[in-house]
Design a protein around this motif. Structure first.
Motif, PDB file in Angstrom:
ATOM      1  N   GLN A 161     -39.175  60.630  11.766  1.00 26.53           N
ATOM      2  CA  GLN A 161     -39.968  59.478  12.090  1.00 26.53           C
ATOM      3  C   GLN A 161     -41.895  60.506  11.057  1.00 26.53           C
ATOM      4  N   GLY A 162     -42.229  61.850  11.392  1.00 25.31           N
ATOM      5  CA  GLY A 162     -42.691  62.769  10.592  1.00 25.31           C
ATOM      6  C   GLY A 162     -43.014  61.756   9.741  1.00 25.31           C
ATOM      7  N   ARG A 163     -41.779  61.925   9.014  1.00 26.82           N
ATOM      8  CA  ARG A 163     -41.944  61.986   7.207  1.00 26.82           C
ATOM      9  C   ARG A 163     -42.172  60.307   7.319  1.00 26.82           C
ATOM     10  N   LEU A 164     -41.465  59.488   8.114  1.00 28.48           N
ATOM     11  CA  LEU A 164     -41.669  57.826   7.366  1.00 28.48           C
ATOM     12  C   LEU A 164     -42.771  57.293   7.573  1.00 28.48           C
ATOM     13  N   ILE A 165     -43.065  58.468   9.027  1.00 29.81           N
ATOM     14  CA  ILE A 165     -45.282  57.274   9.210  1.00 29.81           C
ATOM     15  C   ILE A 165     -46.368  58.751   8.002  1.00 29.81           C
ATOM     16  N   THR A 166     -45.579  59.832   7.655  1.00 39.10           N
ATOM     17  CA  THR A 166     -46.711  60.701   6.235  1.00 39.10           C
ATOM     18  C   THR A 166     -46.748  60.009   5.220  1.00 39.10           C
ATOM     19  N   TRP A 167     -45.336  59.704   5.323  1.00 40.39           N
ATOM     20  CA  TRP A 167     -45.158  58.856   3.679  1.00 40.39           C
ATOM     21  C   TRP A 167     -45.849  57.602   3.431  1.00 40.39           C
ATOM     22  N   LEU A 168     -45.493  56.361   4.419  1.00 44.36           N
ATOM     23  CA  LEU A 168     -45.986  55.378   4.479  1.00 44.36           C
ATOM     24  C   LEU A 168     -47.082  54.915   5.034  1.00 44.36           C
ATOM     25  N   PHE A 169     -47.752  56.014   5.938  1.00 42.39           N
ATOM     26  CA  PHE A 169     -49.271  55.841   5.748  1.00 42.39           C
ATOM     27  C   PHE A 169     -50.599  56.385   4.994  1.00 42.39           C
ATOM     28  N   GLY A 170     -49.966  57.670   4.640  1.00 40.27           N
ATOM     29  CA  GLY A 170     -50.750  58.301   3.260  1.00 40.27           C
ATOM     30  C   GLY A 170     -51.019  56.899   2.394  1.00 40.27           C
ATOM     31  N   ALA A 171     -49.599  56.375   1.126  1.00 42.51           N
ATOM     32  CA  ALA A 171     -49.821  55.735   0.972  1.00 42.51           C
ATOM     33  C   ALA A 171     -50.527  54.107   0.456  1.00 42.51           C
ATOM     34  N   PHE A 172     -50.070  53.600   2.513  1.00 43.62           N
ATOM     35  CA  PHE A 172     -51.091  52.480   2.191  1.00 43.62           C
ATOM     36  C   PHE A 172     -52.734  52.997   2.730  1.00 43.62           C
ATOM     37  N   ALA A 173     -52.831  54.606   2.785  1.00 46.81           N
ATOM     38  CA  ALA A 173     -53.947  54.754   3.061  1.00 46.81           C
ATOM     39  C   ALA A 173     -55.044  55.023   1.460  1.00 46.81           C
ATOM     40  N   LEU A 174     -54.062  55.793   0.932  1.00 48.14           N
ATOM     41  CA  LEU A 174     -54.389  55.943  -1.025  1.00 48.14           C
ATOM     42  C   LEU A 174     -54.772  54.113  -1.120  1.00 48.14           C
ATOM     43  N   LEU A 175     -53.895  53.460  -0.960  1.00 49.39           N
ATOM     44  CA  LEU A 175     -54.199  52.482  -1.515  1.00 49.39           C
ATOM     45  C   LEU A 175     -55.183  51.428  -0.821  1.00 49.39           C
ATOM     46  N   ALA A 176     -55.601  51.392  -0.075  1.00 42.30           N
ATOM     47  CA  ALA A 176     -57.261  51.016   0.966  1.00 42.30           C
ATOM     48  C   ALA A 176     -58.188  52.077  -0.079  1.00 42.30           C
ATOM     49  N   LEU A 177     -57.780  53.542  -0.630  1.00 48.09           N
ATOM     50  CA  LEU A 177     -59.169  54.011  -0.776  1.00 48.09           C
ATOM     51  C   LEU A 177     -59.301  54.062  -2.405  1.00 48.09           C
ATOM     52  N   MET A 178     -58.080  53.212  -2.775  1.00 49.74           N
ATOM     53  CA  MET A 178     -58.299  52.389  -4.185  1.00 49.74           C
ATOM     54  C   MET A 178     -58.902  50.630  -4.280  1.00 49.74           C
ATOM     55  N   LEU A 179     -58.221  50.262  -2.972  1.00 46.98           N
ATOM     56  CA  LEU A 179     -58.879  48.883  -3.563  1.00 46.98           C
ATOM     57  C   LEU A 179     -59.880  48.970  -2.663  1.00 46.98           C
ATOM     58  N   ALA A 180     -60.950  49.890  -1.898  1.00 45.43           N
ATOM     59  CA  ALA A 180     -62.186  50.490  -1.442  1.00 45.43           C
ATOM     60  C   ALA A 180     -62.894  50.788  -2.875  1.00 45.43           C
ATOM     61  N   ALA A 181     -62.424  51.314  -3.573  1.00 45.01           N
ATOM     62  CA  ALA A 181     -62.748  51.526  -4.973  1.00 45.01           C
ATOM     63  C   ALA A 181     -63.042  51.439  -5.620  1.00 45.01           C
ATOM     64  N   VAL A 182     -62.586  49.952  -5.564  1.00 47.60           N
ATOM     65  CA  VAL A 182     -62.938  48.814  -6.920  1.00 47.60           C
ATOM     66  C   VAL A 182     -63.484  47.937  -6.517  1.00 47.60           C
ATOM     67  N   GLY A 183     -63.797  47.761  -5.072  1.00 52.31           N
ATOM     68  CA  GLY A 183     -64.035  46.496  -4.639  1.00 52.31           C
ATOM     69  C   GLY A 183     -65.900  47.152  -4.900  1.00 52.31           C
ATOM     70  N   LEU A 184     -66.048  48.593  -4.581  1.00 52.60           N
ATOM     71  CA  LEU A 184     -67.336  49.354  -4.739  1.00 52.60           C
ATOM     72  C   LEU A 184     -67.694  49.107  -6.121  1.00 52.60           C
TER      73      LEU A 184
END
Length: 812
Positions: free
Chosen positions: A683-706
């Motif tokens: 569970q720790g690996r799953l949350i870290t991998w997926l949540f981390g991937a989603f967070a990085l995508l969000a960071l990329m999208l926010a950067a694109v928006g800005l």
């Protein structure tokens, strides 16, 4: 209809003219919709479309509630099952008992997981066979030997018979007994993950107990079933069968899926919240892009308004463009979901979801994706359309300049959207940072033993073999000696049930000369003296029993420091005696040595090691010579000086040299992978991998928006920057102006994001092994987000500072 087609053709031309805008908008939506669709597919498969069984919503497990709030399964004898079937709240019930059988005909016997079913089981499940038939009542008449028939699982049929459709009627030999194949179960029939299903002999045996599955009558609630079945279960407990604990018992029935919801429900909820935030950020990006892009089209819409275009017509045109973007994003998103779904499913913790679940992109999931796309297109396309479709014709027609989103209000709107994106991104980054830190902490957990180069080889003993104490003791010891003789093996140790980090069985115990309480329990492990050096478990005090004491089943025990501290606070545990009432003779299933259920003298104390998972507190535990109590199953821990799995085949050959019908358990793993299969780890690996991937995508999208907002702002202020530079402004001043335009939105978003992270910390801690309030995590993600925002602003700002004043003055 012609108007719609005209709007569609025009929308396509407009989007093709701006490939950068189109690509960014479609990708923003695709990432959000793809992630949301994949996670929703998992949720739908596990929580909605879970079981293929008829009336599965009325099927329940029987549990006993403990005073500490836990609920434990228990078994019923065949006689008790027949009584329970007659209860007025029960529509039907079946019994099952899992065991390992052997298919011969290869150099190494093939391990086969079998489920012994009562003959009504397939009628209970109500699932037609894929080929042939299921078990039927005539296959097992009470009191008589059942018919030698077998139903194959779908995977076993594929693996063992290469999906041969002519398998019905063939003979399958298991443990030297011929079974006729009468059916193949459908692919989603995976009860107990068995390979084969055979009929169970129904006798009046008061020792052998079975799992009992129950289907309630229509309209009967779980509370009503608890109340109606409680007196019956109490009656069974008074009959003296050993499958019920002593003391007061309380029955509780739970649905088929409740265990899985408890294990995985929080993780799925967290991931769905994460992808929901990602989708919001992606939609926000589209809205920002549409608003900013509208600036460049104000003159166009002013001209269209001046020549008679209605506001409704212009809104329809803009909505057509936004819906086209949304549908394109949804189509690409579903494609991304197909690619990522399999990876997500394989990352789910093993055993955390029912294998009957059909997790794939299906019609409800596609409808969900289309609905998300349509809502996105309408909501985030309508608002910019309303703004742009009301141009100030006189001002725009008289002006040769363009304004950011048409007004100060438009700039404020963009700043709010950027701030919201920054806040949501920071929230996701803080959650991902907390999950990563928690997972790293889990990886660095002090185990108290060394799992390197050691594997656990399970050995199931067949029924009606080695039925006396001396025979079974000699057999286990002979197996151990044969394995120890394999070149490359350093130590071979018996570990009947003691493979860490989750090991032993929970039992009450007594201390000589001290009163016992209801909650005085510990973990009991059956091992030989080689167990401790094989795992490099350190001794704190005392000694390990020797080979002679193990062979003679001496009544000795070794305890851990936790038990010593809790029950012998004076530090005088050595030499004290304990008794384990659950060690009792149940031939042929459990054979015990004389005196095994008497007092056991404590001769040693080990330093604590993990025995209840990786993150739970260490429980009191005791180790006793395995010769005191030998079940029809054991494990051999094999310590090697090479990768242990490379010796597995040789070890299996040594095992069958002792008994040619003896297989090893099919799923043999080294202990490092054993740790990776722990629920907390997965569970720790799953949350870290997926949540981390989603967070990085969000960071990329926010950067694109800005970046998009600043780029459009710079484009619209090119003339202004040219005038400033012509009047003597330095490049640094222009850079300062560009950065200052985003300070409020970015700074406000960071503050809002930190506030959200602190406010939702309790919720995050409930699902993540980490703390979202951790100052290092918050500081780290704030710096990361600030750096990314600075880079997103710096690129267009640098472009603005390099504008040639003469070119800028002629701009437009």
């Amino acid at each position: 209809m012609s108007t719609v087609l005209q709007d569609l053709r025009y929308a396509i031309r407009q989007l093709r003219k701006s490939p950068g805008f189109t690509f960014t908008a479609v990708l923003s939506l695709a990432l959000g919709i793809g992630a949301t669709t994949a996670v929703f597919s998992v949720i739908y498969g596990i929580l909605v479309n879970t079981y293929p069984y008829a009336n599965s919503d009325r099927m329940v497990h029987l549990r006993l509630l403990r005073p500490n709030g836990s609920n434990d399964g228990f078994g019923l004898t065949a006689q008790q099952w027949q009584v329970l079937r007659k209860s007025p709240v029960v529509e039907d019930a079946f019994i099952a008992n899992g065991w390992s059988l052997t298919v011969t005909g290869h150099d190494v016997p093939e391990d086969v997981e079998a489920d012994y079913f009562s003959s009504n089981a397939f009628n209970f499940f109500g699932v037609p066979a894929y080929l042939g038939r299921g078990l039927q009542p005539s296959d097992a008449v009470d009191g008589e030997d059942p018919q030698p028939v077998v139903v194959l699982s779908y995977k076993f049929w594929q693996r063992h018979y290469n999906s041969d459709p002519t398998v019905i009627g063939r003979t399958l030999q298991m443990v030297r007994k011929n079974y006729t194949v009468v059916g193949v179960a459908p692919s989603r029939f995976t009860w107990d993950d068995a390979d084969v299903y055979v009929p169970q002999k129904i006798t009046q045996d008061r020792v052998l107990s079975f799992y009992c599955g129950v289907r309630l009558k229509p309209g009967v609630t779980h509370a009503q079933a608890d109340a109606a079945l409680q007196p019956l279960i109490e009656q069974f407990a008074k009959e003296g069968t050993r499958n019920f604990p002593s003391g007061k018992i309380k029955l509780h029935v739970i649905g088929l899926n409740e265990d899985f919801i408890r294990r995985l429900g929080g993780t799925l909820t967290l991931l769905f919240c994460a992808v929901g935030l990602l989708l919001l950020i992606g939609c926000g990006n589209v809205s920002i892009l549409l608003l900013a892009r509208g600036t460049a089209r104000e003159h166009e819409f002013a001209v269209r308004s001046a020549i008679g275009a209605s506001r409704r017509r212009m809104i329809a045109q803009l909505l057509t463009e936004s819906l086209l973007l949304s549908v394109s994003g949804a189509a690409l998103g579903v494609g991304l979901a197909y690619v990522s779904l399999n990876k997500m499913v394989t990352s789910l913790p093993d055993g955390s979801f029912p294998h009957e679940a059909a997790i794939h992109i299906n019609v409800p999931v596609l409808c969900f994706s289309v609905a998300i796309a349509m809502i996105t297109g309408v909501v985030f396309g309508l608002w910019p359309a309303l703004q742009i479709s009301r141009p100030e014709v006189s001002q725009i027609m008289q002006s040769g300049t363009r304004k950011v989103a048409g007004s100060v209000e438009g700039r404020r709107t963009l700043n709010v959207l950027i701030g919201c994106q920054i806040a949501l991104t920071l929230l996701m980054l803080s959650g991902a940072g907390a999950a990563l830190k928690g997972f790293i902490k889990l990886l660095n957990t002090e185990l108290g033993y060394d799992p390197h180069n050691i594997m656990s080889v399970g050995i199931p003993v067949h029924q009606n073999t080695y039925t006396t104490f001396e025979e079974r003791k000699a057999y286990f010891e002979h197996l151990r000696e044969k394995v120890a003789a394999v070149p490359g093996v350093q130590i071979a140790a018996i570990s009947t049930n003691a493979t860490p980090p989750s090991n032993g069985f929970t039992s009450k115990f007594e201390i000589l000369g001290k009163p016992s309480s209801e909650d005085q329990t510990m973990r009991v492990n059956m091992v030989n003296q080689g167990y401790f050096p094989a795992l490099k478990i350190a001794m704190a005090e005392g000694r390990i029993w020797d080979e002679s004491e193990n062979h003679n089943a001496m009544p000795l025990a070794i305890i851990n420091q936790t038990l010593a501290r809790k029950y012998f606070p004076a530090g005088n545990a050595l030499g004290q005696s304990i008794k384990i009432p659950s060690i009792e003779a149940v031939p042929p299933y459990n054979l015990i040595a004389p005196g095994a259920n008497g007092w056991l003298r404590i001769v040693g104390i080990i330093k604590d090691k993990r025995n209840d998972g990786l993150s739970k507190p260490i429980l009191p535990e005791a180790f006793v010579p395995y010769t005191l109590s030998m079940r029809m199953w054991t494990q051999i821990l094999v310590k090697t000086n090479v990768p242990p799995l490379t010796l597995l085949h040789t070890i299996q050959m040594q095992v069958i040299s002792v008994d040619p019908d003896q297989q090893t358990q099919s799923n043999v793993q080294d202990l490092e992978h054993w740790i990776m299969n722990e629920t907390e780890y997965q569970q720790g690996r799953l949350i870290t991998w997926l949540f981390g991937a989603f967070a990085l995508l969000a960071l990329m999208l926010a950067a694109v928006g800005l970046y998009s907002v600043v780029s459009y702002s710079v484009a619209q202020r090119t003339n202004e920057f040219g005038i400033r530079m012509a009047l003597g402004a330095q490049r640094g001043h222009v850079l300062q102006i560009v950065f200052a335009s985003t300070v409020t939105s970015v700074g406000g978003g960071v503050v809002a994001g930190l506030t959200l992270a602190l406010a939702l910390n309790k919720l995050v801690e409930h699902w993540i092994e980490g703390n979202a309030r951790d100052p290092l995590v918050l500081a780290g993600v704030t710096v990361l987000l600030s750096v990314v925002a600075a880079i997103a602003c710096a690129i267009p700002a640098r472009r603005a500072s390099q504008v040639d004043p003469m070119v800028a003055l002629r701009y437009e």
